[in-house]
Design a protein around this motif. Structure first.
Motif, PDB file in Angstrom:
ATOM      1  N   ALA A   8      -1.580  -8.155  12.480  1.00  0.00           N
ATOM      2  CA  ALA A   8      -2.590  -8.300  11.482  1.00  0.00           C
ATOM      3  C   ALA A   8      -1.955  -8.652  10.114  1.00  0.00           C
ATOM      4  CB  ALA A   8      -2.931  -6.485  11.220  1.00  0.00           C
ATOM      5  N   ASP A   9      -0.704  -8.504  10.041  1.00  0.00           N
ATOM      6  CA  ASP A   9      -0.066  -9.094   8.771  1.00  0.00           C
ATOM      7  C   ASP A   9      -0.165 -10.614   8.799  1.00  0.00           C
ATOM      8  OD1 ASP A   9       0.379  -6.728   8.024  1.00  0.00           O
ATOM      9  OD2 ASP A   9       2.603  -6.557   8.385  1.00  0.00           O
ATOM     10  N   TRP A  10       0.108 -11.155  10.059  1.00  0.00           N
ATOM     11  CA  TRP A  10       0.127 -12.586  10.191  1.00  0.00           C
ATOM     12  C   TRP A  10      -1.599 -13.011  10.053  1.00  0.00           C
ATOM     13  CZ3 TRP A  10      -1.409 -16.293  13.929  1.00  0.00           C
ATOM     14  CH2 TRP A  10      -0.942 -17.495  13.674  1.00  0.00           C
ATOM     15  N   ALA A  11      -2.121 -12.824  10.739  1.00  0.00           N
ATOM     16  CA  ALA A  11      -3.336 -13.156  10.966  1.00  0.00           C
ATOM     17  C   ALA A  11      -4.718 -12.665  10.258  1.00  0.00           C
ATOM     18  CB  ALA A  11      -4.160 -12.958  12.555  1.00  0.00           C
ATOM     19  N   GLY A  12      -4.394 -11.702   9.329  1.00  0.00           N
ATOM     20  CA  GLY A  12      -5.184 -11.254   8.566  1.00  0.00           C
ATOM     21  C   GLY A  12      -6.556 -10.710   9.004  1.00  0.00           C
ATOM     22  N   ALA A  13      -7.627 -11.341   8.460  1.00  0.00           N
ATOM     23  CA  ALA A  13      -8.841 -10.727   8.759  1.00  0.00           C
ATOM     24  C   ALA A  13      -9.132 -11.096  10.414  1.00  0.00           C
ATOM     25  CB  ALA A  13     -10.270 -11.554   8.001  1.00  0.00           C
ATOM     26  N   GLY A  14      -8.473 -12.099  10.788  1.00  0.00           N
ATOM     27  CA  GLY A  14      -8.597 -12.499  12.291  1.00  0.00           C
ATOM     28  C   GLY A  14      -8.446 -11.450  13.079  1.00  0.00           C
ATOM     29  N   ALA A  15      -7.472 -10.667  12.751  1.00  0.00           N
ATOM     30  CA  ALA A  15      -6.815  -9.318  13.588  1.00  0.00           C
ATOM     31  C   ALA A  15      -7.545  -7.906  13.110  1.00  0.00           C
ATOM     32  CB  ALA A  15      -5.522  -9.263  13.540  1.00  0.00           C
ATOM     33  N   THR A  16      -7.864  -7.833  11.744  1.00  0.00           N
ATOM     34  CA  THR A  16      -8.335  -6.817  11.402  1.00  0.00           C
ATOM     35  C   THR A  16      -9.959  -6.640  11.484  1.00  0.00           C
ATOM     36  OG1 THR A  16      -8.652  -7.611   9.191  1.00  0.00           O
ATOM     37  CG2 THR A  16      -6.497  -6.466   9.730  1.00  0.00           C
ATOM     38  N   VAL A  17     -10.824  -7.534  11.554  1.00  0.00           N
ATOM     39  CA  VAL A  17     -12.238  -7.435  11.283  1.00  0.00           C
ATOM     40  C   VAL A  17     -12.763  -7.226  13.012  1.00  0.00           C
ATOM     41  CG1 VAL A  17     -14.241  -8.551  11.233  1.00  0.00           C
ATOM     42  CG2 VAL A  17     -12.460  -8.718   9.353  1.00  0.00           C
ATOM     43  N   PRO A  18     -12.229  -7.769  14.045  1.00  0.00           N
ATOM     44  CA  PRO A  18     -12.788  -7.456  15.223  1.00  0.00           C
ATOM     45  C   PRO A  18     -12.435  -6.068  15.710  1.00  0.00           C
ATOM     46  CG  PRO A  18     -11.533  -9.437  15.418  1.00  0.00           C
ATOM     47  CD  PRO A  18     -11.217  -8.755  14.123  1.00  0.00           C
ATOM     48  N   LEU A  19     -13.008  -5.724  16.950  1.00  0.00           N
ATOM     49  CA  LEU A  19     -13.041  -4.397  17.441  1.00  0.00           C
ATOM     50  C   LEU A  19     -11.465  -3.805  17.659  1.00  0.00           C
ATOM     51  CD1 LEU A  19     -16.051  -3.998  19.454  1.00  0.00           C
ATOM     52  CD2 LEU A  19     -15.535  -2.648  17.516  1.00  0.00           C
ATOM     53  N   THR A  20     -10.676  -4.799  17.956  1.00  0.00           N
ATOM     54  CA  THR A  20      -9.338  -4.217  18.108  1.00  0.00           C
ATOM     55  C   THR A  20      -8.763  -3.772  16.849  1.00  0.00           C
ATOM     56  OG1 THR A  20      -8.835  -6.717  17.762  1.00  0.00           O
ATOM     57  CG2 THR A  20      -8.867  -5.801  19.926  1.00  0.00           C
ATOM     58  N   GLY A  21      -9.046  -4.440  15.784  1.00  0.00           N
ATOM     59  CA  GLY A  21      -8.655  -3.966  14.266  1.00  0.00           C
ATOM     60  C   GLY A  21      -9.141  -2.700  14.047  1.00  0.00           C
ATOM     61  N   PHE A  22     -10.393  -2.331  14.631  1.00  0.00           N
ATOM     62  CA  PHE A  22     -11.222  -0.887  14.287  1.00  0.00           C
ATOM     63  C   PHE A  22     -10.279   0.012  14.855  1.00  0.00           C
ATOM     64  CE2 PHE A  22     -13.928   2.221  15.567  1.00  0.00           C
ATOM     65  CZ  PHE A  22     -14.621   2.630  14.465  1.00  0.00           C
ATOM     66  N   GLY A  23      -9.806  -0.289  16.178  1.00  0.00           N
ATOM     67  CA  GLY A  23      -9.000   0.594  17.103  1.00  0.00           C
ATOM     68  C   GLY A  23      -7.601   0.823  16.442  1.00  0.00           C
ATOM     69  N   TRP A  24      -7.104  -0.257  15.910  1.00  0.00           N
ATOM     70  CA  TRP A  24      -5.837  -0.099  15.147  1.00  0.00           C
ATOM     71  C   TRP A  24      -6.133   0.766  13.824  1.00  0.00           C
ATOM     72  CZ3 TRP A  24      -5.005  -3.145  10.493  1.00  0.00           C
ATOM     73  CH2 TRP A  24      -3.618  -3.097   9.964  1.00  0.00           C
ATOM     74  N   ASN A  25      -7.206   0.521  13.173  1.00  0.00           N
ATOM     75  CA  ASN A  25      -7.196   1.343  12.038  1.00  0.00           C
ATOM     76  C   ASN A  25      -7.230   2.861  12.095  1.00  0.00           C
ATOM     77  OD1 ASN A  25      -7.536   1.520   9.372  1.00  0.00           O
ATOM     78  ND2 ASN A  25      -9.892   1.276   9.255  1.00  0.00           N
ATOM     79  N   LEU A  26      -8.103   3.126  13.111  1.00  0.00           N
ATOM     80  CA  LEU A  26      -8.345   4.305  13.584  1.00  0.00           C
ATOM     81  C   LEU A  26      -6.981   5.225  13.786  1.00  0.00           C
ATOM     82  CD1 LEU A  26     -11.386   4.484  15.829  1.00  0.00           C
ATOM     83  CD2 LEU A  26     -11.294   5.526  13.692  1.00  0.00           C
ATOM     84  N   ALA A  27      -6.005   4.460  14.540  1.00  0.00           N
ATOM     85  CA  ALA A  27      -4.783   4.969  15.024  1.00  0.00           C
ATOM     86  C   ALA A  27      -3.903   5.029  13.961  1.00  0.00           C
ATOM     87  CB  ALA A  27      -4.240   4.168  16.143  1.00  0.00           C
ATOM     88  N   LYS A  28      -3.878   4.166  13.054  1.00  0.00           N
ATOM     89  CA  LYS A  28      -3.110   4.371  11.859  1.00  0.00           C
ATOM     90  C   LYS A  28      -3.579   5.258  10.793  1.00  0.00           C
ATOM     91  CE  LYS A  28      -3.726   0.994   8.581  1.00  0.00           C
ATOM     92  NZ  LYS A  28      -3.757  -0.014   7.674  1.00  0.00           N
ATOM     93  N   GLY A  29      -4.766   5.633  10.743  1.00  0.00           N
ATOM     94  CA  GLY A  29      -5.328   6.750  10.137  1.00  0.00           C
ATOM     95  C   GLY A  29      -5.179   7.933  10.612  1.00  0.00           C
ATOM     96  N   VAL A  30      -4.889   8.108  11.884  1.00  0.00           N
ATOM     97  CA  VAL A  30      -4.542   9.489  12.546  1.00  0.00           C
ATOM     98  C   VAL A  30      -3.194   9.750  12.595  1.00  0.00           C
ATOM     99  CG1 VAL A  30      -4.190  10.465  14.876  1.00  0.00           C
ATOM    100  CG2 VAL A  30      -6.636   9.491  14.361  1.00  0.00           C
TER     101      VAL A  30
END
Length: 122
Positions: free
Chosen positions: A56-78
């Motif tokens: 996510a740090d390297w690719a920016g929106a290319g990694a944070t916008v797709p559904l994999t980024g949503f899952g990552w965001n959920l895990a980070k929040g938990v």
């Protein structure tokens, strides 16, 4: 030129995720819903082992916008909520982390439903 490279990295990673999804649709018997669910779970798992943050740090929106980024965001929040609140964070962290994105999706979906004209598929 630096900005162009940022766009290029986002395009490469986001495009690779889309190509992988299309290949899974074309060459497996997985339904699109299962593939999307797998993407969210993959984001959670990659985030849990610490591999998604560098991507996510390297690719920016290319990694944070797709559904994999949503899952990552959920895990980070938990993870953050568990560190702050203990076991209660398991239940609240994902909602807190994803609240902005979910709210935007609901709002824009509602607005499009007001403007669009539904048609029968038959």
């Amino acid at each position: 030129m630096e900005l162009l490279w940022e766009y290029g990295k986002a395009f490469l990673v986001g495009g690779a995720l889309c190509v992988l999804g299309q290949l899974l649709i074309d060459y497996t018997r997985l339904t699109p819903a299962r593939i999307l669910s797998c993407y969210v779970v993959a984001g959670v798992l990659l985030g849990a082992v610490g591999l998604y943050q560098p991507l996510a740090d390297w690719a920016g929106a290319g990694a944070t916008v797709p559904l994999t980024g949503f899952g990552w965001n959920l895990a980070k929040g938990v993870k953050e909520a568990v560190e702050e609140q203990g076991l209660l964070g398991i239940f609240t962290g994902g909602f807190t982390a994803a609240a902005g994105g979910l709210c935007a999706a609901l709002l824009f979906g509602f607005l499009i439903a007001l403007v669009g004209k539904p048609k029968d598929k038959n």
